[in-house]
Design a protein around this motif. Structure first.
Motif, PDB file in Angstrom:
ATOM      1  N   GLY A 196       0.759  -1.138  -0.119  1.00 45.18           N
ATOM      2  CA  GLY A 196      -0.140  -0.113  -0.021  1.00 45.18           C
ATOM      3  C   GLY A 196       0.799   1.199   0.059  1.00 45.18           C
ATOM      4  N   GLY A 197       2.170   1.259  -0.151  1.00 47.23           N
ATOM      5  CA  GLY A 197       3.111   2.387  -0.360  1.00 47.23           C
ATOM      6  C   GLY A 197       3.488   2.652   1.241  1.00 47.23           C
ATOM      7  N   TYR A 198       4.338   3.731   1.229  1.00 45.59           N
ATOM      8  CA  TYR A 198       4.923   4.254   2.489  1.00 45.59           C
ATOM      9  C   TYR A 198       4.200   5.464   2.908  1.00 45.59           C
ATOM     10  N   HIS A 199       3.918   5.498   4.196  1.00 46.17           N
ATOM     11  CA  HIS A 199       2.997   6.539   4.486  1.00 46.17           C
ATOM     12  C   HIS A 199       3.651   7.053   6.180  1.00 46.17           C
ATOM     13  N   PHE A 200       3.782   8.360   6.120  1.00 49.46           N
ATOM     14  CA  PHE A 200       4.693   8.947   7.483  1.00 49.46           C
ATOM     15  C   PHE A 200       3.564   9.720   8.059  1.00 49.46           C
ATOM     16  N   MET A 201       3.474   9.960   9.536  1.00 46.82           N
ATOM     17  CA  MET A 201       2.489  10.731  10.243  1.00 46.82           C
ATOM     18  C   MET A 201       3.260  11.197  11.515  1.00 46.82           C
ATOM     19  N   LEU A 202       3.188  12.506  11.487  1.00 46.11           N
ATOM     20  CA  LEU A 202       3.676  13.165  12.915  1.00 46.11           C
ATOM     21  C   LEU A 202       2.453  13.034  13.861  1.00 46.11           C
ATOM     22  N   LEU A 203       2.843  12.573  15.036  1.00 46.14           N
ATOM     23  CA  LEU A 203       2.181  12.519  16.296  1.00 46.14           C
ATOM     24  C   LEU A 203       2.216  13.651  17.276  1.00 46.14           C
ATOM     25  N   GLU A 204       1.146  14.279  17.545  1.00 48.56           N
ATOM     26  CA  GLU A 204       1.027  15.553  18.182  1.00 48.56           C
ATOM     27  C   GLU A 204       1.347  15.166  20.024  1.00 48.56           C
ATOM     28  N   THR A 205       2.415  14.694  20.254  1.00 39.34           N
ATOM     29  CA  THR A 205       2.836  14.483  21.659  1.00 39.34           C
ATOM     30  C   THR A 205       4.360  14.944  21.993  1.00 39.34           C
ATOM     31  N   ASN A 206       4.672  15.441  23.073  1.00 42.41           N
ATOM     32  CA  ASN A 206       5.809  15.656  23.411  1.00 42.41           C
ATOM     33  C   ASN A 206       6.847  14.482  23.773  1.00 42.41           C
ATOM     34  N   GLN A 207       6.442  13.351  23.697  1.00 42.23           N
ATOM     35  CA  GLN A 207       7.327  12.167  23.721  1.00 42.23           C
ATOM     36  C   GLN A 207       8.125  12.171  22.883  1.00 42.23           C
ATOM     37  N   VAL A 208       9.497  11.443  23.150  1.00 44.88           N
ATOM     38  CA  VAL A 208      10.370  11.576  21.959  1.00 44.88           C
ATOM     39  C   VAL A 208      10.441  10.094  21.551  1.00 44.88           C
ATOM     40  N   ASN A 209       9.790  10.052  20.265  1.00 47.45           N
ATOM     41  CA  ASN A 209       9.574   8.464  19.743  1.00 47.45           C
ATOM     42  C   ASN A 209       9.553   8.758  18.383  1.00 47.45           C
ATOM     43  N   ALA A 210       9.792   7.551  17.676  1.00 45.25           N
ATOM     44  CA  ALA A 210       9.361   7.124  16.413  1.00 45.25           C
ATOM     45  C   ALA A 210       9.349   5.650  16.387  1.00 45.25           C
ATOM     46  N   ILE A 211       7.973   5.300  15.454  1.00 46.55           N
ATOM     47  CA  ILE A 211       7.437   3.997  15.403  1.00 46.55           C
ATOM     48  C   ILE A 211       7.412   3.611  14.208  1.00 46.55           C
ATOM     49  N   SER A 212       7.267   2.346  13.827  1.00 47.08           N
ATOM     50  CA  SER A 212       6.936   1.805  12.553  1.00 47.08           C
ATOM     51  C   SER A 212       6.062   0.516  12.600  1.00 47.08           C
ATOM     52  N   ALA A 213       5.030   0.553  11.649  1.00 47.40           N
ATOM     53  CA  ALA A 213       4.720  -0.856  11.524  1.00 47.40           C
ATOM     54  C   ALA A 213       4.510  -1.468  10.422  1.00 47.40           C
ATOM     55  N   PRO A 214       4.329  -2.723  10.191  1.00 48.27           N
ATOM     56  CA  PRO A 214       4.627  -3.441   8.958  1.00 48.27           C
ATOM     57  C   PRO A 214       3.829  -2.877   7.539  1.00 48.27           C
ATOM     58  N   GLY A 215       4.288  -3.143   6.736  1.00 42.63           N
ATOM     59  CA  GLY A 215       3.807  -2.600   5.420  1.00 42.63           C
ATOM     60  C   GLY A 215       4.014  -1.170   4.776  1.00 42.63           C
ATOM     61  N   GLY A 216       4.755  -0.266   5.591  1.00 44.22           N
ATOM     62  CA  GLY A 216       5.164   1.007   5.378  1.00 44.22           C
ATOM     63  C   GLY A 216       4.498   2.061   6.133  1.00 44.22           C
ATOM     64  N   GLN A 253      11.419  -6.482   7.891  1.00 46.01           N
ATOM     65  CA  GLN A 253      10.294  -7.031   8.516  1.00 46.01           C
ATOM     66  C   GLN A 253      10.553  -7.512   9.929  1.00 46.01           C
ATOM     67  N   HIS A 254      11.227  -6.616  10.589  1.00 42.99           N
ATOM     68  CA  HIS A 254      11.405  -6.676  12.077  1.00 42.99           C
ATOM     69  C   HIS A 254      10.272  -6.838  12.791  1.00 42.99           C
ATOM     70  N   GLY A 255       9.000  -6.156  12.467  1.00 38.97           N
ATOM     71  CA  GLY A 255       7.790  -6.135  13.076  1.00 38.97           C
ATOM     72  C   GLY A 255       7.232  -7.688  13.088  1.00 38.97           C
ATOM     73  N   LEU A 256       7.182  -8.208  11.876  1.00 39.55           N
ATOM     74  CA  LEU A 256       6.517  -9.288  11.612  1.00 39.55           C
ATOM     75  C   LEU A 256       7.301 -10.602  12.227  1.00 39.55           C
ATOM     76  N   LYS A 257       8.759 -10.449  12.211  1.00 44.49           N
ATOM     77  CA  LYS A 257       9.575 -11.447  12.935  1.00 44.49           C
ATOM     78  C   LYS A 257       9.181 -11.489  14.302  1.00 44.49           C
TER      79      LYS A 257
END
Lengths: 157, 306
Positions: free
Chosen positions: B113-133, B165-169
């Motif tokens: 489904g392509g890659y998609h990037f989102m900014l989360l409105e929180t002051n926490q310092v983090n980056a996360i990825s989910a399978p598929g992009g 595919q670290h998430g799937l693993k």
């Protein structure tokens, strides 16, 4: 006749081999991609390709396959968009059905698909699919990306 | 003559049988599924589906790109129920352009489904990825980044998790659940609504498992090192400064936020930095210096306006 028999046998065997594996080729493994004129993302798109579309047996050039579509249109498709495993689209949904042998696509469409997502979403868990759909609406087309790379002096293949 | 003819005949027969084997395997697969499910009744419940799944586990060789996509959507839906998504279109477009750039130079530029990037409105310092992009970066982390190359480094790290595919693993032990869903699909001819509901439950259990692994436990040390290494390579290929991965790690405030954020589950910083320094791509010249200031300027403009 004695000399011709082995040759005749080879011809028959070759034909039988093709019949036994008529699906040799590539299958589009992503929702949509393009058949391109050159092995570059920036190259002109010759045709839109969709999940399950079959392409001719192809030769690989680095990360690209040089291939042909069902109508004989020749072009390039990126290796990450295709698989050599067979994909059969089920008629009920736009998902793919798969068979269990090792050479086949793995459980495509048979396990987690749109219908299962619908059942999961309607179960009332803490999920926000509306926001995911919004997220997916943002798409950067190749023209905008090309300009972005050029302006930032990034690599343009 | 006769001997040769017989030999040829058996060669052809062997090829014919080989050609049929594909169809046979499908038939036997369905028969197994139907007989197993037939034995447990129309509405056998989850436990019985597990029995069916055990018969079908050999059929599970891994997830398809399509299944990966739906899993990624579900994990993203959970993330976006917990955190507020940014509505700043211009900034989101900028982040998506940087993200699409690094994805384009990864080993898997195309996902289902392509890659998609989102900014989360929180002051926490983090980056996360989910399978598929799907990639998420928090406002708290974005604020700490000094330039576009650093943003590209963070996104390239997350993209590598997806490509590898670290998430799937992390849910490899749960492959059985995929087989359960498959079992449900076959039984759909019998009682579709019940089966779909149960498949949805199995799907939910897998999503919960994956979500817990990604958010709470985090990736393994080796996976993080692999993502760092992959990010360095992507940056090099794209023409970004490959040293930016190290730059991000050396951001003082990012290190102090380490306890609760992006670096929480990662290996020690010193180990990560020393591992990066061994990358062959750091020593290779690329043209990253040429546009560095121009990129830094457009980064400042995009982030400042938000």
């Amino acid at each position: 006749m004695r000399k011709l028999l082995p040759i005749l046998s080879l011809v028959l065997i070759a034909n039988a081999a093709n019949a036994a594996n008529p699906d040799r080729g590539l299958y589009v493994e992503v929702n949509s991609t393009k058949l391109r004129e050159k092995p570059q993302f920036w190259a002109k798109g010759l045709k839109d390709l969709h999940y399950g579309d079959k392409l001719a047996s192809a030769e690989q050039e680095n990360s690209w396959f040089k291939t042909k579509d069902a109508n004989g249109l020749e072009g390039y498709v990126h290796a990450s968009a295709v698989t050599k495993k067979k994909i059969i689209l089920s008629s009920k949904s736009n998902s793919a059905a798969a068979k269990p042998d090792e050479t086949d696509v793995v459980l495509a469409g048979k396990g987690f698909n749109r219908e299962v997502e619908g059942a999961y979403a309607s179960a009332g868990g803490e999920v926000n699919y509306k926001a995911v759909d919004q997220m997916q609406k943002i798409r950067i087309d190749d023209v905008a990306l090309y300009s972005f790379l050029q302006n930032g002096k990034l690599r343009v293949e | 003559m006769i001997k040769r003819f017989i030999t040829s005949f058996f060669c052809l027969l062997a090829l014919f049988v080989a050609g049929c084997s594909e169809q046979m395997s499908q038939l036997s697969f369905e028969k197994i599924g139907q007989s197993v499910l037939g034995g447990v009744g129309i509405d056998p419940g989850i436990k019985s589906y597990m029995d069916a799944g055990q018969h079908m586990i050999k059929a599970v060789k891994g997830m398809s790109r399509e299944e990966e996509y739906y899993l990624g959507r579900a994990v993203s839906a959970k993330i976006l129920s917990r955190y507020q998504a940014s509505t700043d279109f211009n900034l989101l477009r900028y982040i998506n352009t940087v993200g699409t750039t690094v994805a384009r130079f990864s080993d898997a530029p195309e996902t289902f489904g392509g890659y998609h990037f989102m900014l989360l409105e929180t002051n926490q310092v983090n980056a996360i990825s989910a399978p598929g992009g799907y990639v998420f970066i928090t406002r708290g982390l974005l604020k700490l980044l000094p330039d576009e190359d650093s943003l590209a480094a963070v996104l390239a790290h997350e993209v590598t998790h997806i490509v590898k595919q670290h998430g799937l693993k992390s849910i490899s032990q749960s492959n059985l659940t995929a087989a359960l869903a498959d079992a449900g699909k076959i039984a759909c001819k019998l009682n579709c609504n019940d089966v779909l509901q149960q498949a949805g439950q199995v799907f939910g259990a897998t999503v919960d498992d994956l979500f817990k692994n990604l958010i709470d436990k985090g990736y393994s040390r080796d996976q993080e090192l692999e993502a760092d290494s992959g990010a360095v390579e992507i940056l090099y290929r794209a023409g970004y400064s490959a040293r930016s991965v190290q730059t991000v790690m050396e951001i003082e405030n990012l290190q102090s936020a380490n306890e609760s954020g992006w670096l929480k589950s990662h290996p020690g910083l010193s180990k990560r930095i020393s591992a990066i320094k061994n990358s062959k791509f750091l020593g290779k010249p690329n043209s990253s210096e040429l546009g560095f200031e121009a990129r830094k300027t457009r980064f400042a403009k995009a982030v400042k306006l938000s």
